[in-house]
Design a protein around this motif. Structure first.
Motif, short mmCIF file in Angstrom:
data_model
loop_
_atom_site.label_atom_id
_atom_site.label_comp_id
_atom_site.label_asym_id
_atom_site.label_seq_id
_atom_site.Cartn_x
_atom_site.Cartn_y
_atom_site.Cartn_z
N ALA A 152 0.82 -1.21 0.00
CA ALA A 152 0.00 0.00 0.00
C ALA A 152 0.86 1.26 0.00
O ALA A 152 0.55 2.25 -0.69
N LYS A 156 0.95 4.15 -2.97
CA LYS A 156 0.66 5.54 -2.61
C LYS A 156 1.83 6.44 -2.98
O LYS A 156 1.64 7.57 -3.48
N HIS A 157 3.05 5.97 -2.76
CA HIS A 157 4.24 6.76 -3.09
C HIS A 157 4.32 7.01 -4.59
O HIS A 157 4.62 8.12 -5.03
N GLU A 159 1.80 6.97 -6.75
CA GLU A 159 0.70 7.84 -7.17
C GLU A 159 0.90 9.28 -6.69
O GLU A 159 0.64 10.23 -7.44
N ASP A 160 1.39 9.45 -5.47
CA ASP A 160 1.63 10.80 -4.96
C ASP A 160 2.72 11.51 -5.74
O ASP A 160 2.68 12.73 -5.93
N ARG A 220 -0.01 -4.13 -6.60
CA ARG A 220 -1.05 -4.19 -5.57
C ARG A 220 -1.33 -5.62 -5.10
O ARG A 220 -1.90 -5.83 -4.03
#
Length: 229
Positions: A152, A156-157, A159-160, A220
């Motif tokens: 996760a 997130k990293h 996508e950010d 994922r």
């Protein structure tokens, strides 16, 4: 490395760790000598692969390395242990297994027919001047925590940071494909000619987007862990 290369490398390590973990969890007792070696190999490969993901993102050549490392330490930490110490244990355990031949599966408790590995503790660096205690009694508990945090956090990293949205334009991608075809030593000349003929008709931008989508879906993906009474 380009950010797309980082993502595709992560994808490979995720596939490697998931396959190793799936195979490791399928082993039950009693075990033959060959199966004991496979048991050791699979868990060692899991540890090596999952640490390859985090070490890649913490590498000085990777953009936003400090940001990822800080997030990793924060997520790994808990009420009873600092996240940086948790990670130091994982990294030194990996070093002991990969570089110094430690048998990760040397000590187990048997629950029904499942071999529940005791987390090696303590582990030290090569010089013996840094010692790290296991954050959990069982290695499966460590895996459960790592698998809750890392996939996760990595997604997130990515996508950010916007890495998943960085593509080269269609024309540049086509030119790069032509160059690779022309320089290929494996392709016969007639195959090169046909490839060079069709490349201008290929939507390279769409191919990049589909490839990235597949990579993120693979990153994922996790392996279901057993519930041990």
């Amino acid at each position: 490395m380009e950010t797309s290369e980082v993502i595709f490398s992560i994808e490979w390590y995720v596939k490697s760790k998931n396959l190793a973990l799936k195979n490791a969890l399928a082993i039950r007792c009693p075990m033959s000598l060959d199966t004991q070696e496979e048991h050791r190999q699979y868990y060692s490969q899991y540890l090596s692969s999952v640490l390859s993901i985090t070490e890649l993102l913490c590498d000085k050549a990777t953009p936003l390395r400090n940001e990822f490392r800080d997030k990793l330490y924060s997520e790994l930490g808990g009420e009873h242990i600092d996240g940086s110490k948790y990670y130091d244990y994982l990294r030194e355990l990996r070093n002991s297994v990969v570089h110094r031949g430690m048998n990760l599966t040397a000590s187990v408790h048997i629950v029904n027919d499942f071999p529940l590995i005791l987390a090696p503790t303590p582990v030290s660096n090569r010089n013996g001047n840094q010692v790290h205690e296991a954050p959990e009694k069982y290695f499966l508990s460590i895996i459960e925590h790592v698998e809750t945090v890392v996939p996760a956090l990595v997604i997130k990293h990515i996508e950010d940071s916007g890495w998943h949205s960085i593509f080269i334009c269609n024309e540049q991608a086509q030119e790069e494909s032509k160059r690779k075809v022309e320089q290929s030593e494996a392709m016969p000349d007639w195959v090169k000619q046909e490839a060079l003929r069709v490349i201008p008709d290929i939507d390279m931008l769409d191919m990049q987007k589909q490839r990235m989508k597949s990579a993120l879906e693979n990153i994922r993906t996790t392996v279901a862990l057993p519930k041990i009474a």
